[in-house]
Design an enzyme around this catalytic site. Structure first.
Site, mmCIF file in Angstrom:
data_model
loop_
_atom_site.group_PDB
_atom_site.id
_atom_site.type_symbol
_atom_site.label_atom_id
_atom_site.label_comp_id
_atom_site.label_asym_id
_atom_site.label_seq_id
_atom_site.Cartn_x
_atom_site.Cartn_y
_atom_site.Cartn_z
ATOM 1 N N TRP A 355 0.656 -1.049 0.021
ATOM 2 C CA TRP A 355 -0.127 0.000 -0.039
ATOM 3 C C TRP A 355 0.876 1.191 -0.072
ATOM 4 C CZ3 TRP A 355 -2.266 2.102 5.213
ATOM 5 C CH2 TRP A 355 -1.368 2.059 6.194
ATOM 6 N N ASP A 356 2.289 1.189 -0.175
ATOM 7 C CA ASP A 356 2.977 2.195 0.021
ATOM 8 C C ASP A 356 2.867 3.341 -1.167
ATOM 9 O OD1 ASP A 356 5.558 1.152 2.035
ATOM 10 O OD2 ASP A 356 4.391 -0.447 0.931
ATOM 11 N N GLU A 494 -1.162 -4.358 12.227
ATOM 12 C CA GLU A 494 -0.376 -5.706 12.015
ATOM 13 C C GLU A 494 -0.209 -6.561 13.215
ATOM 14 O OE1 GLU A 494 2.815 -4.865 9.097
ATOM 15 O OE2 GLU A 494 1.538 -5.162 7.468
ATOM 16 N N LYS A 615 1.993 -1.768 16.183
ATOM 17 C CA LYS A 615 3.332 -1.694 15.717
ATOM 18 C C LYS A 615 3.555 -0.362 14.911
ATOM 19 C CE LYS A 615 5.448 -3.940 11.607
ATOM 20 N NZ LYS A 615 5.242 -4.730 10.228
ATOM 21 N N GLN A 616 2.236 0.286 14.404
ATOM 22 C CA GLN A 616 2.591 1.424 13.780
ATOM 23 C C GLN A 616 1.083 1.968 13.880
ATOM 24 O OE1 GLN A 616 3.303 0.691 9.655
ATOM 25 N NE2 GLN A 616 1.742 -0.903 9.519
#
Length: 803
Positions: A355-356, A494, A615-616
């Protein structure tokens, strides 16, 4: 460090993998790591060459089962170039033999330079100066200039130049137990002249042929050196050895010109024919260098950002833009490629597309939107595959995969290796359905920034509508709450794949997924309103979109469930606040870095599913993508409060529980908290800048750059420090410099019009390019001004936005 040069002093073997990644050279068509030409892959050096979008599938035996992975292929190595005295050893980079070593990446011109001085076992000292380019103007060409100066000896020297087809994919340690030989050698030999050779390789499964040709010549004072040559070859390598005389203190220049073509090239007869012809007419190194500088000069005129003071932040920001342009640029237009999460710089994530692009496209939308358009077509060409994936999963519309590569299949592995424990475990990340919202968001943002109506009519609307159908089909109506819900998904975090002690994969009502589903449905409804009637009728008929479906979309945008904690904080997913709390201080004391807390916990038989840890950014991605006004409108329509106080408490809550295990995390947090705490945001921005340069994740950057994080730092400068807002058709500015900057200058392009933007501590300046077509409205600090081509605008920064 200079503003335009990344410099490394000394040869440090343990640092070579990182340096090779950061010194990769590319041109959007292919890229080659910054490895020493004197070495093969050997544990210190890894000379990978990758063709954009060139993949191959291989089967491997893992945990008593057969798995098939599609990998970005490491193609034949064109770098090998070394020398030896006729009675000596080939040059190798042994620290004990090196008297001097310096490497410099010139970002302005895309040149990798190196100087070294070595002493062999007999006391002979030799200086070497090399320059290398992967040509930006002629994307099939690359070249090395290798200048040898005997310092205290004269005699006969032998130069060896090779094309090496014996390479495998071994650049990622955790993949080395998997099948790795992707190439068969088809043919190799001389290329028409005694100083030129060629090699043709074919990928084993995808049958992609790649041809390389190399021409190696020696010059003294710009004249050819009398020399004898012989061809050297094995079953998988070919090259030549050139023997000639040298004198102490007199430099000789070896030039290696290389051409790379593939069987999928446009306007091509056959790859081997094209490569051999290209290398023979390639010209001298100096000629290629001049055109290389010209091509990079044109790119930097569009894309550079000038910061004052020009500290390390300036150099690293340019390094990020440099690698972004080497991965995708004008040479990408016409290729069937997507945006690889790790660039074309290594083999991490197997070169897959995630998805970057969500973080990458804003950099191009406002400079070279034609590149965004070309990359969106990668998704459009795989729309049929996305429809098939949705149907196989029991859904409607188009479900794009979490990991994509050649043909749009779901490439996410079923098993994942935990390098901390050495064990293979299930990988559920394919349930990140939010990738579909990212594709839709990119389509709409491109249209909004460019006004490209034809793209929307022929490509964008169809993608947007079918993604909306898919997201609608994963919703269900809950009679008890009177709300629409989404179950069985993972968010961007995630860490959380399922509820503790549950056998079902996925979570209920991930806030990010639910809100972005509403946003996508709104945009799909808006697209239907703005399409010309004939085009609307055609696309609806083509995909079978019915009025009942459209009516259901309207119900969902008013009735989606968003989970909240009892105290009003937006919940990452339903039940998040009931998970166990962690002792963060104790974790850091025991483990040091806890960036990858998931691996730490799984290695001891525990799971992050049990804890309030991320995680983010997950919920906070909403504040990153959507404007405050747009987000409040969505929440208000759904019947929820999203006051500044709720936003601030939500941000603080998740910031305290995020490990930043993804390189994207600090980018998102730096953007989100800039509205609350500019000093803290600037600190996070600087940390995000150093993610790859300092390899903060401890060994991941040698496997490939983190393209989304690099692009995200560029986007922060655009959106926050220059204050560019494209959330409406009118270009808007609300600049606010951070504590570490005194001024900022850049150029941008909006709907065909170029602007020069200047931000200082107390003043904002805007210049409209004189070649514009007509006066355009521009909004500055909420006030609309109509600016004609060639005009200038200047105003004071409001006191409320001064530090």
């Amino acid at each position: 460090m200079k503003d335009w040069s990344l410099v490394y002093e000394g040869f440090i073997p343990s640092q070579q993998p990182l340096r090779e990644t950061l010194c990769t050279l590319g041109n959007g068509y292919f890229a080659t790591r910054g490895a020493a030409s004197e070495h093969k892959a050997d544990g210190i050096h890894y000379p990978g060459t990758y063709v954009a979008g060139a993949y191959n599938r291989l089967a491997s035996e893992v945990a008593e089962r057969t798995v098939v992975n599609e990998d970005l292929v490491n193609f034949p190595n064109w770098l090998p170039l070394t020398f030896r005295p006729s009675d000596g050893d080939w040059l190798t980079l042994l620290p004990e033999r090196l008297l001097h070593y310096r490497q410099e990446l010139n970002l302005r011109h895309g040149v990798l330079s190196r100087t070294l001085r070595t002493r062999d076992a007999t006391g002979r000292e030799t200086s070497v100066a090399t320059r290398r380019i992967v040509h930006m103007e002629s994307p099939h060409l690359a070249a090395i200039e290798y200048v040898i100066t005997p310092e205290n000896w004269s005699g006969e020297i032998i130069v060896r130049s090779l094309l090496d087809g014996s390479v495998i994919n071994s650049g990622v340690a955790r993949y080395r137990s998997l099948s790795s030989k992707h190439l068969d050698i088809v043919s190799l030999g001389e290329a028409g002249e005694e100083d030129s050779v060629f090699l043709v390789a074919r990928t084993i499964q995808s049958r992609l042929e790649t041809a390389l040709a190399a021409r190696t010549r020696v010059y003294l004072a710009d004249e050819p050196v009398p020399a004898s040559r012989r061809i050297v070859r094995t079953a998988e390598t070919v090259g030549n050895e050139t023997t000639f005389s040298v004198r102490a203190g007199v430099p000789v220049a070896v030039e290696k010109i290389v051409a790379l073509h593939t069987s999928r090239d446009a306007a091509s007869s056959e790859a081997s024919i094209e490569a051999r012809a290209a290398v023979l007419r390639g010209g001298r190194f100096a000629d290629l260098l001049r055109s290389q500088e010209r091509a990079w000069g044109a790119l930097w005129r569009r894309c550079d950002m000038e910061l004052v003071p020009a500290n390390d932040e300036q150099l690293i920001l340019r390094l990020h833009m440099f690698h972004l342009l080497q991965t995708v640029c004008h040479n990408t237009i016409g290729l069937d490629v997507g945006v690889p999460a790790r660039g074309w710089h290594g083999e991490a994530y197997r070169g897959h597309i995630f998805w970057d692009e969500l973080f990458v496209f804003p950099c191009f939308n406002l400079r070279m939107p034609e590149i965004t358009r070309a990359l969106l077509l990668y998704r459009f060409r795989r729309l049929g595959a996305a429809r098939r994936l949705a149907k196989e999963a029991g859904h409607s519309g188009a479900m794009f995969p979490w990991q994509s590569a050649s043909n749009g299949d779901e490439e996410t592995q079923r098993l994942h290796l935990n390098p901390r424990s050495g064990k293979w475990g299930p990988d559920h990340s394919r349930h990140q359905r939010h990738v579909n919202a990212a594709v839709a968001f990119n389509v709409w943002q491109y249209h909004r920034v460019t006004g490209d109506r034809e793209f929307l009519v022929h490509y964008g609307a169809e993608m947007l509508l079918d993604i909306a159908r898919f997201l609608c089909s994963i919703c269900h109506y809950d009679e008890a709450s009177g709300r629409f819900e989404i179950h069985g998904v993972m968010g961007p975090d995630e860490y959380h794949e399922q509820y503790p002690d549950s056998n079902e994969t996925g979570l209920r009502n991930n806030a990010y997924t639910n809100v972005m589903t509403v946003w996508v449905l709104e945009r799909a409804l808006e697209a239907l309103e703005i399409l010309p009637p004939e085009s609307k009728a055609e696309v609806c008929e083509r995909i079978g979109l019915t009025g009942d479906e459209i009516n259901l979309w309207r119900q969902i945008v008013f009735g989606m469930k968003i989970p909240f904690h009892g105290d009003g904080i937006v919940s990452q997913f339903e039940g998040y606040e009931r998970l166990a709390a962690l002792d963060w201080d104790e974790l850091r004391r025991k483990h040091g870095s806890i960036d990858r807390l998931d691996r730490i916990l799984k290695a001891i038989g525990d799971s992050p599913n049990r804890y309030q840890a991320s995680k983010q950014a997950d919920v906070l991605m909403l504040f990153y993508l959507l404007s405050r006004r747009e987000l409040r409108r969505i929440f208000r329509r759904l019947g929820y409060d999203l006051s500044d106080e709720v936003v601030r408490r939500t941000v603080d809550y998740y910031l305290a529980r995020t490990t930043h295990g993804s390189s994207l995390s600090k980018v998102v947090h730096a953007s989100v908290i800039d509205r609350f705490d500019r000093a803290a945001a600037w600190d996070l921005f600087r940390q995000a800048l150093k993610s790859d340069v300092a390899d903060v994740q401890g060994g991941t950057t040698p496997e490939g750059i983190h393209l989304g994080a690099m692009s995200g730092t560029v986007d922060i400068v655009l959106r926050h420090y220059a204050g560019v807002d494209t959330s409406s058709p009118v270009l808007s500015f609300h600049p606010r410099l951070p504590p570490g900057l005194d001024s900022l200058r850049l150029r941008l392009r909006h709907r065909g019009q170029w602007y020069k933007v200047g931000v200082e501590r107390r003043r904002f300046r805007l210049e409209v390019d004189e070649h514009g077509l007509a006066p355009r409205p521009v909004r500055v600090y909420g006030v609309t001004h109509v600016l004609a081509p060639g005009s200038r605008f200047d105003c004071r920064i409001p006191a409320s936005d001064l530090l």
